[in-house]
Design an enzyme around this catalytic site. Structure first.
Site, PDB file in Angstrom:
ATOM      1  N   TYR A   1      16.656  29.626   9.613  1.00 36.01           N
ATOM      2  CA  TYR A   1      15.443  30.359   9.958  1.00 36.01           C
ATOM      3  C   TYR A   1      15.227  30.361  11.470  1.00 36.01           C
ATOM      4  O   TYR A   1      15.412  29.353  12.150  1.00 36.01           O
ATOM      5  CB  TYR A   1      14.229  29.707   9.292  1.00 36.01           C
ATOM      6  CG  TYR A   1      14.161  29.888   7.793  1.00 36.01           C
ATOM      7  CD1 TYR A   1      14.080  31.157   7.228  1.00 36.01           C
ATOM      8  CD2 TYR A   1      14.167  28.785   6.951  1.00 36.01           C
ATOM      9  CE1 TYR A   1      14.001  31.317   5.854  1.00 36.01           C
ATOM     10  CE2 TYR A   1      14.093  28.926   5.570  1.00 36.01           C
ATOM     11  CZ  TYR A   1      14.018  30.198   5.030  1.00 36.01           C
ATOM     12  OH  TYR A   1      13.947  30.357   3.670  1.00 36.01           O
TER      13      TYR A   1
ATOM     14  N   LYS B   1       0.835  -1.201   0.000  1.00 42.84           N
ATOM     15  CA  LYS B   1       0.000   0.000   0.000  1.00 42.84           C
ATOM     16  C   LYS B   1       0.868   1.248   0.000  1.00 42.84           C
ATOM     17  O   LYS B   1       2.079   1.195   0.251  1.00 42.84           O
ATOM     18  CB  LYS B   1      -0.926  -0.010   1.218  1.00 42.84           C
ATOM     19  CG  LYS B   1      -0.206   0.022   2.554  1.00 42.84           C
ATOM     20  CD  LYS B   1      -1.191  -0.042   3.698  1.00 42.84           C
ATOM     21  CE  LYS B   1      -0.468   0.014   5.043  1.00 42.84           C
ATOM     22  NZ  LYS B   1      -1.411   0.008   6.181  1.00 42.84           N
TER      23      LYS B   1
END
Length: 364
Positions: A252, A37
């Site tokens: 950042y 899956k």
């Protein structure tokens, strides 16, 4: 001079096959089914399924949605493909066209199945034993008539705590599954366990084990040393090497400040490539120089396209050299632990980005 810019995702299909065969021996005489899956946990369901079919002789597969089954069915001519999310208006045509086997999980779905029955297909029935996710609850089962029960070819459930060997839920669910199967579906083949359940012993294997994460190298039995081979390796090139002076900030939010002069390597991979942002100021990569493996800590916040690494103590590093982000030394489980998640989620994210240069090592 050679400059690389893209991260590299390497998929070792031979190691995948070796993992399957080892797990197959572990859960014998139960059948070893393969869970592919989410595009085989993002590694490519067509390639993974075909390798398992051709080189491991796997003949039963599980997907989440019918659209996933439709992708691999043409490659696996006599395989049986089960659809875990079942059947509905959006999947009935695909299930019929590709001869897929839905897993029926509720009365609403069962009623839909009976209205849209495909005569040549016997779906699986999912019974709830303790996970409390999908599945028929115990109170629902007396509603099945003898005729209803003949619709099915397999009864399945799913363990909640199989990665913790001594957890009381394992025996609780085992006994509940045996009780409900014997009472309502005594003639059906049965499957209770996924990868983690295979390590709990033959009592948990029944007729079939659904092998998923362990196939791809994840340690689904963390109470013991991982016996699976690494299937995935991730590397990324150094785009730039620069100096960082004492007192300067990185990334950042300026979450890292240098306590001394540093040397930085800016590596071309980030959260846009599936690297968890929670590894900021926590994670690490490795570089190999002069035949030696060196650890480099990630400093500052991880950005979408780049990570910044402290390579102060690594000599001989050059632009274009590859950072080892994931391999058998720093595994999916290690990254999951450091990122505050699990290896399953890390793996599922990695292969979804087309920016990777994908290298497939074929099975032989």
């Amino acid at each position: 001079m050679s400059i690389l810019t893209r991260p590299i995702l390497e998929i070792n299909l031979q190691n995948l096959i070796d993992n399957y065969k080892n797990l197959q021996k572990l859960c014998s005489p139960a059948e070893a089914a393969a869970v592919v899956k989410d595009n085989a946990y993002s590694l490519g369901a067509p390639e993974v399924s075909k390798a398992l079919y051709d080189f491991a002789k796997c003949r039963t597969f599980f997907v989440a949605h019918a659209v996933e089954g439709a992708t691999i069915a043409p490659l696996l001519p006599d395989a049986k493909i089960y659809v875990l999310q079942g059947i509905g208006e959006d999947s009935a045509d695909l299930i019929k066209k590709h001869h897929l086997f839905p897993v029926i999980t509720s009365w609403d779905m069962f009623e839909f199945w009976k209205e849209n029955r495909i005569p040549s297909i016997k779906p699986a029935v999912y019974i709830e034993t303790g996970l409390n996710r999908l599945g028929f609850r115990e109170k629902d089962l007396p509603r099945f008539s003898e005729k209803d029960k003949q619709e099915f070819g397999l009864v399945i459930s799913h363990l909640a705590c199989a990665d913790t060997k001594e957890h009381f839920m394992n025996q609780h669910q085992l006994q509940k599954f045996i009780e409900l199967k014997n009472l309502y579906f005594p003639k059906l083949k049965a499957s209770l366990s996924a990868s983690d359940g295979a390590f709990l012993g033959n009592d948990f294997c029944f007729d079939m084990v659904r092998l998923g994460a362990a196939l791809y190298g994840i340690n689904t039995a963390p109470y013991r040393q991982n016996q699976m081979k690494a299937v995935v390796t991730v590397k990324a090139p150094v785009l730039q090497i620069s100096d960082l002076e004492k007192g300067e900030f990185v990334g950042y939010g300026a979450t890292y400040r240098a306590a001394s002069n540093k040397k930085l390597a800016i590596v071309s991979i980030g959260y846009g490539d599936g690297i968890p942002r929670s590894l900021s100021n926590i994670g690490k990569v490795y570089f190999k120089t002069f035949g030696q493996l060196h650890e480099a800590r990630i400093i500052g916040k991880i950005s979408m396209d780049n990570i910044i690494c402290d390579v102060t103590e690594i000599s001989g590093l050059q632009v274009g050299d590859l950072a080892i982000v994931l391999d058998s030394d720093y595994t999916l489980d290690d990254i999951g632990r450091d990122a505050g998640t699990i290896g399953y989620e890390v793996l599922s994210r990695l292969g979804k980005n087309p920016r990777y240069k994908r290298i497939i090592i074929p099975a032989t």
